[in-house]
Design a protein around this motif. Structure first.
Motif, PDB file in Angstrom:
ATOM      1  N   TRP A  49      22.851  -4.850  25.557  1.00 58.31           N
ATOM      2  CA  TRP A  49      24.161  -5.253  26.570  1.00 58.31           C
ATOM      3  C   TRP A  49      24.662  -4.119  27.488  1.00 58.31           C
ATOM      4  CZ3 TRP A  49      24.717 -10.375  27.145  1.00 58.31           C
ATOM      5  CH2 TRP A  49      24.050 -11.008  25.977  1.00 58.31           C
ATOM      6  N   SER A  50      24.909  -3.549  27.115  1.00 51.03           N
ATOM      7  CA  SER A  50      25.530  -2.491  28.093  1.00 51.03           C
ATOM      8  C   SER A  50      24.838  -1.509  29.823  1.00 51.03           C
ATOM      9  CB  SER A  50      25.814  -0.961  27.778  1.00 51.03           C
ATOM     10  OG  SER A  50      24.526  -0.062  26.709  1.00 51.03           O
ATOM     11  N   CYS A  51      23.369  -2.504  29.733  1.00 52.30           N
ATOM     12  CA  CYS A  51      22.596  -1.347  30.413  1.00 52.30           C
ATOM     13  C   CYS A  51      21.779  -3.358  30.815  1.00 52.30           C
ATOM     14  CB  CYS A  51      20.933  -1.069  30.010  1.00 52.30           C
ATOM     15  SG  CYS A  51      21.340   0.698  28.645  1.00 52.30           S
ATOM     16  N   PRO A  52      22.025  -2.879  32.680  1.00 51.53           N
ATOM     17  CA  PRO A  52      21.615  -3.771  33.130  1.00 51.53           C
ATOM     18  C   PRO A  52      20.037  -5.027  32.478  1.00 51.53           C
ATOM     19  CG  PRO A  52      21.648  -1.860  34.298  1.00 51.53           C
ATOM     20  CD  PRO A  52      21.414  -1.677  32.898  1.00 51.53           C
ATOM     21  N   PRO A  53      19.956  -6.446  32.935  1.00 46.49           N
ATOM     22  CA  PRO A  53      20.622  -6.845  33.625  1.00 46.49           C
ATOM     23  C   PRO A  53      21.765  -7.011  32.630  1.00 46.49           C
ATOM     24  CG  PRO A  53      18.697  -8.035  32.542  1.00 46.49           C
ATOM     25  CD  PRO A  53      18.537  -6.285  32.165  1.00 46.49           C
ATOM     26  N   GLY A  54      22.285  -6.810  31.510  1.00 44.23           N
ATOM     27  CA  GLY A  54      22.909  -7.863  30.618  1.00 44.23           C
ATOM     28  C   GLY A  54      24.234  -6.692  30.616  1.00 44.23           C
ATOM     29  N   CYS A  55      24.570  -5.703  31.448  1.00 42.42           N
ATOM     30  CA  CYS A  55      26.234  -5.411  32.059  1.00 42.42           C
ATOM     31  C   CYS A  55      26.397  -5.921  32.912  1.00 42.42           C
ATOM     32  CB  CYS A  55      26.284  -4.067  32.090  1.00 42.42           C
ATOM     33  SG  CYS A  55      25.126  -3.577  33.840  1.00 42.42           S
ATOM     34  N   GLY A  56      25.620  -7.155  33.317  1.00 43.94           N
ATOM     35  CA  GLY A  56      26.449  -8.067  34.904  1.00 43.94           C
ATOM     36  C   GLY A  56      25.200  -7.511  35.972  1.00 43.94           C
ATOM     37  N   SER A  57      26.278  -7.821  37.084  1.00 45.97           N
ATOM     38  CA  SER A  57      25.550  -8.200  37.893  1.00 45.97           C
ATOM     39  C   SER A  57      26.287  -6.822  39.110  1.00 45.97           C
ATOM     40  CB  SER A  57      25.406  -9.120  38.779  1.00 45.97           C
ATOM     41  OG  SER A  57      27.112  -9.739  39.373  1.00 45.97           O
ATOM     42  N   LEU A  58      25.639  -6.899  40.164  1.00 45.55           N
ATOM     43  CA  LEU A  58      26.795  -5.046  40.890  1.00 45.55           C
ATOM     44  C   LEU A  58      27.249  -5.540  41.188  1.00 45.55           C
ATOM     45  CD1 LEU A  58      24.604  -3.286  43.198  1.00 45.55           C
ATOM     46  CD2 LEU A  58      25.177  -2.384  41.234  1.00 45.55           C
ATOM     47  N   GLU A  59      28.210  -7.208  41.839  1.00 40.40           N
ATOM     48  CA  GLU A  59      29.025  -7.533  41.771  1.00 40.40           C
ATOM     49  C   GLU A  59      30.073  -7.717  40.985  1.00 40.40           C
ATOM     50  OE1 GLU A  59      25.912  -9.329  42.945  1.00 40.40           O
ATOM     51  OE2 GLU A  59      25.810  -9.004  44.720  1.00 40.40           O
ATOM     52  N   GLU A  60      29.501  -7.965  39.534  1.00 40.61           N
ATOM     53  CA  GLU A  60      29.815  -8.514  38.791  1.00 40.61           C
ATOM     54  C   GLU A  60      31.340  -7.115  38.407  1.00 40.61           C
ATOM     55  OE1 GLU A  60      28.787 -11.761  35.572  1.00 40.61           O
ATOM     56  OE2 GLU A  60      27.853  -9.892  36.341  1.00 40.61           O
ATOM     57  N   CYS A  61      30.546  -5.863  38.427  1.00 41.83           N
ATOM     58  CA  CYS A  61      30.721  -4.756  37.915  1.00 41.83           C
ATOM     59  C   CYS A  61      31.856  -4.666  39.003  1.00 41.83           C
ATOM     60  CB  CYS A  61      28.701  -3.546  38.359  1.00 41.83           C
ATOM     61  SG  CYS A  61      28.309  -3.691  36.526  1.00 41.83           S
ATOM     62  N   ARG A  62      31.171  -4.545  40.085  1.00 48.70           N
ATOM     63  CA  ARG A  62      32.665  -3.816  41.432  1.00 48.70           C
ATOM     64  C   ARG A  62      33.720  -4.631  40.726  1.00 48.70           C
ATOM     65  NH1 ARG A  62      28.704  -4.905  45.449  1.00 48.70           N
ATOM     66  NH2 ARG A  62      28.095  -3.304  45.489  1.00 48.70           N
ATOM     67  N   GLU A  63      33.957  -6.163  40.746  1.00 46.77           N
ATOM     68  CA  GLU A  63      34.868  -6.950  40.801  1.00 46.77           C
ATOM     69  C   GLU A  63      35.777  -6.186  38.537  1.00 46.77           C
ATOM     70  OE1 GLU A  63      36.708 -11.016  38.439  1.00 46.77           O
ATOM     71  OE2 GLU A  63      34.604 -11.326  39.954  1.00 46.77           O
ATOM     72  N   LYS A  64      34.942  -5.598  38.520  1.00 48.56           N
ATOM     73  CA  LYS A  64      35.357  -4.788  36.577  1.00 48.56           C
ATOM     74  C   LYS A  64      36.311  -3.365  37.483  1.00 48.56           C
ATOM     75  CE  LYS A  64      32.496  -6.354  33.778  1.00 48.56           C
ATOM     76  NZ  LYS A  64      31.436  -5.701  32.420  1.00 48.56           N
ATOM     77  N   ILE A  65      35.814  -2.957  38.582  1.00 50.39           N
ATOM     78  CA  ILE A  65      36.292  -1.814  38.543  1.00 50.39           C
ATOM     79  C   ILE A  65      37.544  -1.996  39.511  1.00 50.39           C
ATOM     80  CG2 ILE A  65      35.033   0.591  40.341  1.00 50.39           C
ATOM     81  CD1 ILE A  65      32.391   0.378  39.126  1.00 50.39           C
ATOM     82  N   GLY A  66      37.292  -3.203  40.367  1.00 48.91           N
ATOM     83  CA  GLY A  66      39.051  -2.826  41.942  1.00 48.91           C
ATOM     84  C   GLY A  66      39.762  -3.327  41.517  1.00 48.91           C
ATOM     85  N   HIS A  67      39.930  -3.508  39.220  1.00 45.49           N
ATOM     86  CA  HIS A  67      41.197  -3.596  39.189  1.00 45.49           C
ATOM     87  C   HIS A  67      41.668  -2.341  38.900  1.00 45.49           C
ATOM     88  CE1 HIS A  67      40.516  -7.887  37.716  1.00 45.49           C
ATOM     89  NE2 HIS A  67      39.215  -7.349  37.788  1.00 45.49           N
ATOM     90  N   TYR A  68      41.003  -1.004  38.830  1.00 42.26           N
ATOM     91  CA  TYR A  68      40.917   0.482  39.405  1.00 42.26           C
ATOM     92  C   TYR A  68      41.569   1.116  40.257  1.00 42.26           C
ATOM     93  CZ  TYR A  68      39.777  -1.034  34.207  1.00 42.26           C
ATOM     94  OH  TYR A  68      40.163  -1.298  32.451  1.00 42.26           O
ATOM     95  N   ARG A  69      42.859   1.511  40.586  1.00 42.79           N
ATOM     96  CA  ARG A  69      43.041   2.810  41.417  1.00 42.79           C
ATOM     97  C   ARG A  69      42.639   4.026  40.859  1.00 42.79           C
ATOM     98  NH1 ARG A  69      48.120   3.334  42.745  1.00 42.79           N
ATOM     99  NH2 ARG A  69      48.719   2.371  40.639  1.00 42.79           N
ATOM    100  N   GLN A  70      42.870   4.632  40.319  1.00 41.22           N
ATOM    101  CA  GLN A  70      42.390   6.177  39.501  1.00 41.22           C
ATOM    102  C   GLN A  70      41.908   6.486  38.372  1.00 41.22           C
ATOM    103  OE1 GLN A  70      46.304   8.055  40.493  1.00 41.22           O
ATOM    104  NE2 GLN A  70      45.394   8.853  42.172  1.00 41.22           N
TER     105      GLN A  70
END
Length: 179
Positions: A49-70
């Protein structure tokens, strides 16, 4: 606001060699890094689950990261006997993961919604349930920076953290997205 001085001190006490502030706006998710994952040189692509494709698409990963500033970048730097010292590399990786897991517990007390992104695949379970059943520990599992599509050298450079420490050294890098 993150107190980077305090976090550096805490990270060093935990055993990391280096700790640096991470500005999440500097994180680039690159398709070519994901293509390296698809080449499956680590033999984990499509196996957890932690590796592609299980961890999500780049878009899904980008969305998760987008919730953080620092966040923070953490490194464990190891000395090698020579450039082919596989045992030294594995020992340094094991130390890094030990520090990573322990520091995650400490940080979650202050940042319960943080996103921990490690080095290498998740090793919480001896065997992963992928793809037949959901992850046993979705709040504790972590993906690697590369699995998310990050070129680790770029993230380090963009945040003023060395990646290369000279011949006969190896650095394992992870990050915690905190705010």
């Amino acid at each position: 606001m993150i107190d980077i001085g305090k976090l550096k001190e805490m990270g060093k006490r935990q055993g990391f060699s280096e700790v640096a502030l991470l500005e999440c706006s500097t994180i680039e998710l690159r398709p070519e890094v994901r293509q390296m994952c698809e080449a499956n040189t680590c033999h984990m692509y499509g196996r957890c689950w932690s590796c592609p494709p299980g961890c999500g698409s780049l878009e899904e990963c980008r969305e998760k990261i987008g919730h953080y500033r620092q966040g923070i970048l953490v490194q464990t730097v190891g000395e090698l006997e020579d450039a082919l010292d596989g045992e030294g590399m594995m020992e340094t990786e094991a130390r890094h993961k030990e520090h990573f897991y322990a520091f995650e517990k400490v940080l979650r007390e202050q940042f319960p919604d943080m996103l921990a992104i490690g080095a290498g695949c998740c090793t919480r379970c001896s065997t992963c349930t992928y793809p037949d059943e959901p992850c046993r520990f979705p709040k504790l599992a972590f993906s690697s920076m590369e699995g998310y599509g990050m070129l680790v050298t770029q993230v380090c450079q963009a945040n003023h953290l060395p990646y290369y420490y000279g011949p006969c050294t190896i650095a394992y890098t992870s990050c915690y997205l905190l705010e």
